[in-house]
Scaffold this active site. Structure first.
Site, short mmCIF file in Angstrom:
data_model
loop_
_atom_site.label_atom_id
_atom_site.label_comp_id
_atom_site.label_asym_id
_atom_site.label_seq_id
_atom_site.Cartn_x
_atom_site.Cartn_y
_atom_site.Cartn_z
CE1 TYR A 190 35.30 -24.21 -35.64
CE2 TYR A 190 37.40 -23.36 -36.41
CZ TYR A 190 36.67 -24.10 -35.52
OH TYR A 190 37.30 -24.76 -34.49
CD GLU A 206 38.66 -33.15 -30.52
OE1 GLU A 206 39.30 -33.04 -31.58
OE2 GLU A 206 37.42 -33.11 -30.46
CG LEU A 255 37.43 -31.46 -36.15
CD1 LEU A 255 36.01 -31.15 -36.59
CD2 LEU A 255 38.27 -30.21 -36.19
N1 PMP Z 1 40.26 -30.85 -32.67
C1 PMP Z 1 39.61 -29.70 -32.48
C2 PMP Z 1 38.55 -29.63 -31.42
C3 PMP Z 1 39.92 -28.58 -33.27
O1 PMP Z 1 39.27 -27.42 -33.08
C4 PMP Z 1 40.95 -28.67 -34.23
C5 PMP Z 1 41.36 -27.48 -35.06
N2 PMP Z 1 40.34 -26.87 -35.70
C6 PMP Z 1 41.60 -29.90 -34.40
C7 PMP Z 1 41.23 -30.98 -33.61
C8 PMP Z 1 42.69 -30.07 -35.44
O2 PMP Z 1 42.15 -30.00 -36.73
P1 PMP Z 1 43.05 -29.55 -37.98
O3 PMP Z 1 44.20 -30.49 -38.03
O4 PMP Z 1 42.13 -29.69 -39.14
O5 PMP Z 1 43.48 -28.14 -37.71
#
Ligand code: PMP
Length: 291
Positions: free
Chosen positions: A33, A180, A205
């Site tokens: 997603y 994270e 991520l």
């Molecule tokens: N880490 C994880 C596990 C996440 O689910 C997200 C958000 N989807 C993020 C970091 C932050 O990613 P982004 O800045 O692309 O929203």
């Protein structure tokens, strides 16, 4: 305005939107997603989000459900049909519908679903106070770089945070280093004013907010290090914060019930929040290549 969802080629009322019970996303979490922030009707860092979508799909050997151009057109239509101005666009791609069998099906079409949600900016009180996080063991698999819909450990940790009166949980690897947050990236500012966040390996991520912020940070000449940090180091830090598409840059003022720094949102954190908001508002040129 009625809420509309996009489901495999059709725009349908949100309340009636449905996928088949043998969709592999439902049965195996076999899908990925993206959450793309929308500011004043503009998709923020759309290209970076589509780059990451393509990468996640490639890593799982799922085909793109439509061309990048078609996905962009559907995104625009979804924003228009829902009258979305500020909030986010959610897109999900699964390997498709097939009789339940762990092996990849032959001939299944990848399924694409999109929804949007209107969202208000973070309340001033939350920004003035900062948020609390708790720390929990990281129970996830070894490919956290893939934005998989398999989010059960993240849900369990977020619920634990909620029940502890906190907003986010920082997940901690067996070696004691923070990976994270459950839906955010984790950052600290050390006593000597160095910005630290974990490098984008398989362990986390690679947040699009993280990528965009690092770009701004480099341009502003702020010293930063991409390396893991422990919970102890975070507790001794001057500042801490999280980043994500829905939180932007959000100060963290308490970890496991203990204050971070002076217990108030940090100065650098708030400067970086401003820099990121300037980026969202297009006041600085957006970089559009993924790391
Ligand atoms: N880490 C994880 C596990 C996440 O689910 C997200 C958000 N989807 C993020 C970091 C932050 O990613 P982004 O800045 O692309 O929203």
């Amino acid at each position: 305005m009625p809420r509309i969802a996009y489901v495999n080629g059709r725009y349908v009322p949100h309340a009636k939107a449905a996928v088949h019970i043998e969709d592999r996303g439902y049965q195996f979490a076999d899908g990925v997603y993206e959450v793309v922030p929308v500011h004043k009707g503009i998709l923020v860092d759309e290209e970076l989000h589509l780059d990451r979508l393509e990468r996640s799909l490639r890593e799982l050997r799922i085909a793109m459900p439509a061309s990048r151009e078609a996905i962009k057109l559907i995104s625009q239509k979804m924003m228009r049909r829902n009258g979305l101005t500020n909030g986010f666009l959610y897109m999900q791609v699964t390997r498709g519908v097939a009789p339940r069998d762990h092996k990849f099906p032959t001939g299944a079409q990848p399924a694409l679903v999109m929804t949007v949600r209107q969202m208000r900016p973070a309340p001033r009180e939350k920004l003035e106070k900062g948020i609390s996080v708790i720390t929990v063991p990281d129970l996830r698999w070894a490919r956290r770089d893939i934005k998989s819909v398999s989010l059960l450990p993240n849900c369990l940790a977020k619920q634990q945070a909620h029940e502890a009166g906190a907003v986010e949980a920082w997940m901690v690897a067996p070696d004691g280093h923070v990976t994270e947050g459950t839906s955010t990236n984790a950052w600290i500012v050390t006593q000597d004013n160095k910005l630290v966040t974990r490098a984008a390996t398989y362990d986390i991520l690679n947040g699009i907010t993280r990528i965009a912020l690092l770009q701004r940070v480099a341009e502003a000449g702020v010293t930063f290090e991409e390396r893991p940090f422990t919970v102890e180091e975070a507790l001794k830090a001057r500042e801490a914060f999280i980043t994500s598409s829905t939180n932007y840059v959000m100060p963290v003022t308490s970890i496991d019930g203990k204050p971070v720094g002076n217990g108030h949102p940090g100065l650098l954190t708030m400067r970086l929040r401003e820099a990121y908001i300037a980026h969202v508002e297009g006041r600085v040129p957006a970089e559009t290549h993924a790391a």
